[in-house]
Design a protein around this motif. Structure first.
Motif, PDB file in Angstrom:
ATOM      1  N   ASN A  80       2.948  19.443  -5.733  1.00 54.63           N
ATOM      2  CA  ASN A  80       1.954  19.462  -4.662  1.00 54.63           C
ATOM      3  C   ASN A  80       2.555  19.003  -3.339  1.00 54.63           C
ATOM      4  OD1 ASN A  80      -0.063  20.356  -6.384  1.00 54.63           O
ATOM      5  ND2 ASN A  80      -0.818  18.303  -6.841  1.00 54.63           N
ATOM      6  N   ASN A 115       4.554  21.662  -1.384  1.00 52.84           N
ATOM      7  CA  ASN A 115       3.759  22.683  -0.696  1.00 52.84           C
ATOM      8  C   ASN A 115       3.168  22.192   0.624  1.00 52.84           C
ATOM      9  OD1 ASN A 115       3.871  25.091  -2.377  1.00 52.84           O
ATOM     10  ND2 ASN A 115       2.825  23.879  -3.924  1.00 52.84           N
ATOM     11  N   ALA A 150       8.252  27.082  -1.378  1.00 52.04           N
ATOM     12  CA  ALA A 150       7.188  26.591  -0.503  1.00 52.04           C
ATOM     13  C   ALA A 150       7.435  26.929   0.961  1.00 52.04           C
ATOM     14  CB  ALA A 150       7.041  25.083  -0.659  1.00 52.04           C
ATOM     15  N   TYR A 158      -1.970  29.205  -8.312  1.00 48.00           N
ATOM     16  CA  TYR A 158      -1.855  28.858  -6.887  1.00 48.00           C
ATOM     17  C   TYR A 158      -3.129  28.250  -6.299  1.00 48.00           C
ATOM     18  CZ  TYR A 158       2.523  31.391  -7.041  1.00 48.00           C
ATOM     19  OH  TYR A 158       3.801  31.784  -7.351  1.00 48.00           O
ATOM     20  N   THR A 167      -2.338  24.918  -4.451  1.00 45.98           N
ATOM     21  CA  THR A 167      -1.585  25.188  -3.222  1.00 45.98           C
ATOM     22  C   THR A 167      -2.503  25.715  -2.128  1.00 45.98           C
ATOM     23  OG1 THR A 167       0.403  25.717  -4.517  1.00 45.98           O
ATOM     24  CG2 THR A 167       0.345  26.486  -2.237  1.00 45.98           C
TER      25      THR A 167
END
Length: 534
Positions: free
Chosen positions: A186, A189, A347, A376, A379
């Motif tokens: 996480n 991203n 990313a 996703y 994200t």
């Protein structure tokens, strides 16, 4: 994904170029000033065409139907330049061919990665981040930041590596390992918008990761029962001190990654300045209250957090928090030492212009999970915190993404069977599965015994004819008309209401004066169900 335009056309052009290589370059010719000017003009045309082609590729990734034609036009202009270069003295063919070769190589790289590379390195820009001046924003931790340098392996000079930190590392590497890896994924991203805010304030990236991993596991919309919210878990009052909170549109900027990074870096520097750059006490203040940390620091004469008289002044939550943050930061800097292989995350920031209205739920379904373990959704939510997962986002909206997501969107979400399936699943209504037979369709029978007319029954009891008139049966009540309004319940969004009543979202929004993209609703609000099927 369609084959990049240059790859589709590259071989014929390179074959032409191989014939042109026989033409001597400028150093072998006598060139007049006029010829040099014409050669420079061709060079400029090639540069303009290259930029047109690069921009067109990004538009192709964002499902712009005109982008492929623009890319073809740019390539044709390049070919024209090459042709004119043959007969123009002073034109350096090798330079022009280098441009074409560079584009061809980049297209090949993009095709191999299954995504459209954003070579320009565009920053996330779909959702303007909260930006505001912060008072007393001085990088007090510059010395500590210099110590926390993975290349120098000097993290141990910044904190005490003691059994409490080792116990924290043990927890991160055992039952909390999935949380650690998820936090890292996480973080990667949102790193493009968070790390620069800490870097320019002289704070170490590992500490940013450690706090984020412990506070929220890298989930932008995380919130606690106490009222803390966002990646860095700011309480409302503290957030307001550092420019965070409702921004006038209904969005709380504590959920914005860049704003949270900016505010947390400034807040931590403030603690460092008060506490003589003591990382442990600064973290204790971040978690257990700045007033308490400052009081304990002054009473203890600046002693270490681990001294009993200091340590015992903090609540159990803070005693757990400090070593766990440091342990996560330590692993972040030295993963190989502990056998940790962090996931490789593609990313690179990109943006996607939506070809049709959609929701994050729908995008999660049509994108699939290629290149990631969990898909996703997280994200998309972290990069676009203003949008609810089930809230409809209008066509034409520019959302934040990555280059991989941009490529998968073009392939799977604009049209085709995956896109159709995602729309079917996202609009599926549970109520439509429930069969409700009407009274008219009931064909069964009920045994009630012998039937005696009402009048005869009364006569047999009193010995006389009935005096009251027989009441005619009431006509059946008319069927209820479709619901024309709906009162918004707790937690309901426009997307959920539209799915429940089979509504067209834009029509429903216009009928109730709701503005895109937020479509903000309040509990108890009455909506006119215009554009709804039932």
């Amino acid at each position: 994904m369609p084959v990049p335009v240059l790859l589709a056309r590259g071989l014929p052009v390179l074959a032409l170029a191989s014939l042109l290589l026989a033409v001597p370059d400028a150093h072998a010719q006598r060139v007049s000033a006029r010829d040099r000017a014409k050669a420079e003009a061709l060079q400029q045309r090639m540069g303009v065409a290259e930029k047109r082609y690069t921009d067109a590729l990004l538009r192709v990734a964002n499902a712009d139907p005109k982008a492929a034609g623009e890319a073809d036009a740019a390539l044709e202009d390049m070919e024209d330049v090459l042709s004119e270069c043959v007969g123009q003295k002073g034109c350096q063919m090798s330079t022009l061919l280098a441009t074409y070769k560079r584009l061809l190589k980049r297209d090949a790289d993009a095709e191999g990665d299954d995504s459209v590379a954003d070579e320009a390195g565009d920053t996330l820009q779909a959702d303007p981040d909260h930006i505001g001046p912060l008072a007393a924003d001085v990088p007090e931790a510059a010395r500590a930041a210099a110590l926390l340098n993975d290349k120098r392996h000097a993290f141990d000079s910044m904190v005490e590596y003691n059994p409490a930190i080792q116990a924290g590392i043990r927890r991160w590497l055992t039952d909390m390992r999935p949380a650690l890896l998820t936090s890292y994924e996480n973080y990667q991203n949102v790193r493009a918008v968070m790390w620069p805010e800490w870097e320019k304030r002289g704070l170490p990236e590992a500490l940013l990761f450690g706090i984020m991993a412990k506070e929220s596991n890298g989930r932008v919309h995380a919130s606690s029962r106490a009222g803390a919210a966002g990646l860095m878990q700011f309480m409302p009052a503290t957030g307001r001190r550092f420019g965070l909170g409702p921004d006038g549109t209904g969005f709380d900027t504590r959920f914005d990654a860049r704003s949270a990074a900016e505010a947390s870096a400034t807040y931590l520097n403030e603690r460092m300045r008060q506490l003589n750059n003591n990382i442990e006490l600064s973290l204790a203040g971040y978690n257990g209250g700045e007033g308490r940390a400052l009081r304990v620091f002054r009473q203890g004469g600046g002693q270490s957090f681990w001294v009993d008289s200091v340590y015992s002044e903090f609540p159990a939550e803070t005693k757990d928090y400090v070593p766990m943050v440091i342990a996560a930061a330590w692993i972040f800097l030295h993963p190989q030492q502990y056998g940790v292989e962090f996931p490789k995350v593609n990313a690179q920031p990109a943006t996607v212009r939506l070809a049709k209205s959609t929701t994050i739920y729908e995008l999660t379904i049509c994108l699939g999970s290629q290149g990631t373990r969990d898909g996703y959704m997280r994200t998309l939510r972290n990069l676009n915190p203003r949008y609810e997962a089930d809230g409809w986002i209008p066509a034409g909206t520019l959302i934040n993404a990555t280059t991989r997501i941009a490529g998968l969107y073009t392939r799977n979400c604009v049209s085709g069977p995956r896109a159709d399936l995602a729309r079917t699943l996202i609009t599926a209504d549970l109520n439509a599965a429930i069969v409700r037979p009407s009274a008219a369709s009931f064909t069964g029978s009920v045994a009630v015994g012998g039937v005696v007319p009402v009048a005869a029954a009364e006569a047999s009891v009193v010995g006389t004819a009935p005096t009251a008139p027989v009441v005619a049966p009431r006509p059946a009540a008319p069927r209820a008309q479709p619901v024309r309004s709906h009162k918004v319940g707790k937690g309901e969004t426009l997307g959920r209401i539209a799915a429940k009543f089979s509504c067209d979202v834009p029509t429903l929004a216009r009928a109730n004066g709701l503005k895109a993209p937020a479509y903000s609703l309040r509990q108890g609000q009455t909506l006119k169900l215009q554009g709804c099927g039932n």
